[in-house]
Design an enzyme around this catalytic site. Structure first.
Site, PDB file in Angstrom:
ATOM      1  N   TYR A 175     -37.665  45.736 -33.720  1.00 22.35           N
ATOM      2  CA  TYR A 175     -38.355  45.833 -32.440  1.00 22.35           C
ATOM      3  C   TYR A 175     -38.375  47.281 -31.950  1.00 22.35           C
ATOM      4  O   TYR A 175     -39.417  47.799 -31.529  1.00 22.35           O
ATOM      5  CB  TYR A 175     -37.673  44.947 -31.394  1.00 22.35           C
ATOM      6  CG  TYR A 175     -38.294  45.053 -30.024  1.00 22.35           C
ATOM      7  CD1 TYR A 175     -39.566  44.538 -29.779  1.00 22.35           C
ATOM      8  CD2 TYR A 175     -37.623  45.670 -28.965  1.00 22.35           C
ATOM      9  CE1 TYR A 175     -40.150  44.636 -28.530  1.00 22.35           C
ATOM     10  CE2 TYR A 175     -38.200  45.772 -27.721  1.00 22.35           C
ATOM     11  CZ  TYR A 175     -39.460  45.251 -27.498  1.00 22.35           C
ATOM     12  OH  TYR A 175     -40.047  45.360 -26.262  1.00 22.35           O
ATOM     13  N   GLY A 213     -46.743  36.972 -17.810  1.00 19.96           N
ATOM     14  CA  GLY A 213     -45.892  38.140 -17.655  1.00 19.96           C
ATOM     15  C   GLY A 213     -46.591  39.343 -17.057  1.00 19.96           C
ATOM     16  O   GLY A 213     -47.475  39.219 -16.214  1.00 19.96           O
ATOM     17  N   GLY A 269     -52.732  40.223 -24.348  1.00 23.53           N
ATOM     18  CA  GLY A 269     -51.575  39.433 -23.931  1.00 23.53           C
ATOM     19  C   GLY A 269     -51.526  39.212 -22.437  1.00 23.53           C
ATOM     20  O   GLY A 269     -50.457  39.256 -21.828  1.00 23.53           O
ATOM     21  N   ALA A 270     -52.680  38.931 -21.841  1.00 21.27           N
ATOM     22  CA  ALA A 270     -52.775  38.874 -20.374  1.00 21.27           C
ATOM     23  C   ALA A 270     -52.610  37.472 -19.813  1.00 21.27           C
ATOM     24  O   ALA A 270     -52.833  37.260 -18.619  1.00 21.27           O
ATOM     25  CB  ALA A 270     -54.127  39.442 -19.928  1.00 21.27           C
ATOM     26  N   ASN A 271     -52.185  36.510 -20.616  1.00 23.34           N
ATOM     27  CA  ASN A 271     -52.074  35.151 -20.104  1.00 23.34           C
ATOM     28  C   ASN A 271     -50.777  34.912 -19.340  1.00 23.34           C
ATOM     29  O   ASN A 271     -50.636  33.900 -18.639  1.00 23.34           O
ATOM     30  CB  ASN A 271     -52.195  34.129 -21.236  1.00 23.34           C
ATOM     31  CG  ASN A 271     -51.148  34.333 -22.315  1.00 23.34           C
ATOM     32  OD1 ASN A 271     -51.340  35.173 -23.187  1.00 23.34           O
ATOM     33  ND2 ASN A 271     -50.059  33.581 -22.276  1.00 23.34           N
ATOM     34  N   SER A 282     -41.389  50.436 -24.741  1.00 28.08           N
ATOM     35  CA  SER A 282     -40.158  49.910 -24.171  1.00 28.08           C
ATOM     36  C   SER A 282     -39.089  50.983 -24.230  1.00 28.08           C
ATOM     37  O   SER A 282     -39.082  51.823 -25.129  1.00 28.08           O
ATOM     38  CB  SER A 282     -39.694  48.676 -24.960  1.00 28.08           C
ATOM     39  OG  SER A 282     -38.379  48.298 -24.592  1.00 28.08           O
ATOM     40  N   GLY A 340     -48.638  41.326 -18.413  1.00 27.84           N
ATOM     41  CA  GLY A 340     -50.060  41.388 -18.766  1.00 27.84           C
ATOM     42  C   GLY A 340     -50.907  40.646 -17.756  1.00 27.84           C
ATOM     43  O   GLY A 340     -51.973  41.129 -17.350  1.00 27.84           O
TER      44      GLY A 340
END
Length: 312
Positions: free
Chosen positions: A176, A24, A20-22, A151, A26
């Protein structure tokens, strides 16, 4: 003393995978590791956004050693394909850092390609499978680490071992919280099994960003057709949240700082909300050996991924 990105040790010669590094935290995690010399693979679901992030990193960091690899954590066949095709670069098959960062938050009820409730499937099961499939490389790499991003909202939901996929009832925030509790229990059990093996590496630890402004907060309301809620979340981000740069610091600390302990949980110093990295409070249930063992067994059964070589 405050710890900042400038305190990241030299990462030259090390390889990191960041899910998920694309965007935020990440993206910031990948950027700062690359800035310190690491080769970073951006493991993302969207090819377009992943490749755009790689291009942006090349513009920001001269000589950055970064690349995109497709990974859809909502599809175990994609997870298996990623692990099978993993190449650390230059023919090197070692792996120094696995950053389990990608996640979804408070979505309407949905299912992954394999039929799992989306939040549990993406946030926990996808990363459980990915880590297990990459474990031989991590075990073979001195000084390796596995960092799972949880979280402080894990407090919203305990694990229900009889209803892991929320089939009896579904409340998006409870689901969540359960998925984030699962992240912490996974790290706890992985640390326990590595210690029983006597393995010096990988070190397994977790982190959380506090309240950081990312697209996680607005995606759920948008997909639920609640534009007013999405705007309220966006306003809250603007008024109260810290930046993604600050939100990524606990992850970067857990991944690179000397002296990080196995099964530690790092978050922002001030009320678990914002500030420099510091040991974070966690619910006692995330340290329960029996629950961790049962969740592990269920995760192996659901994903079909077993951690070969680790004691049970």
């Amino acid at each position: 003393m405050s710890w900042t990105a400038q305190d990241i040790p030299d990462q030259t010669g090390r390889t990191a995978v960041v899910t998920g590094a694309n965007s935020g935290i990440g993206y910031v995690t990948a950027r700062e590791l690359a800035r310190r010399g690491a080769r970073v693979l951006l493991a993302c679901r969207s090819e377009r956004r992943g490749k755009e992030a790689v291009e942006r990193l090349h513009r920001e960091i001269a000589g950055a050693r970064v690349g995109y690899r497709h990974l859809d954590l909502a599809d175990l066949s994609s997870v298996r394909a990623f692990a099978k095709g993993y190449d650390g670069g230059g023919g090197c098959d070692t792996l120094d850092l696995l950053i389990n960062n990608a996640g979804v938050m408070a979505l309407p009820r949905g299912a992954t390609a394999d039929g799992f409730e989306t939040q549990f499937g993406v946030n926990h099961l996808g990363h459980f499978a990915l880590t297990g499939l990459l474990l031989p490389r991590l075990l073979a790499t001195p000084g390796s680490r596995v960092i799972s991003v949880s979280s402080i909202m894990h407090t919203l939901g305990d694990i229900d071992l009889g209803d892991l996929n929320s089939e009896r009832s579904y409340r998006r925030w409870i689901a969540y919280g359960r998925s984030k509790t699962a992240n912490l229990l996974f790290v706890h059990e992985l640390s326990r099994r590595l210690a029983a093996l006597g393995a010096a590496h990988p070190l397994a630890a977790s982190a959380h960003p506090g309240y950081a402004a990312t697209n996680l907060q607005t995606t759920g309301p948008r997909l639920s057709g609640r534009p007013l809620a999405a705007r309220a979340m966006s306003l809250g981000n603007h008024l109260f949240a810290q930046s993604p740069d600050s939100g990524a610091l606990p992850t970067l600390y857990a991944a690179t700082a000397p002296g990080v302990a196995p099964d530690s949980f790092t978050g922002p110093r001030v009320l678990n909300w914002r500030g420099s990295p510091s040991p974070s409070w966690r619910a006692s249930r995330t340290l329960d050996d029996r629950t961790g063992e049962l969740l592990w067994a269920a995760s192996e059964q659901l994903t079909g991924v077993t951690y070969e070589g680790l004691p049970r």
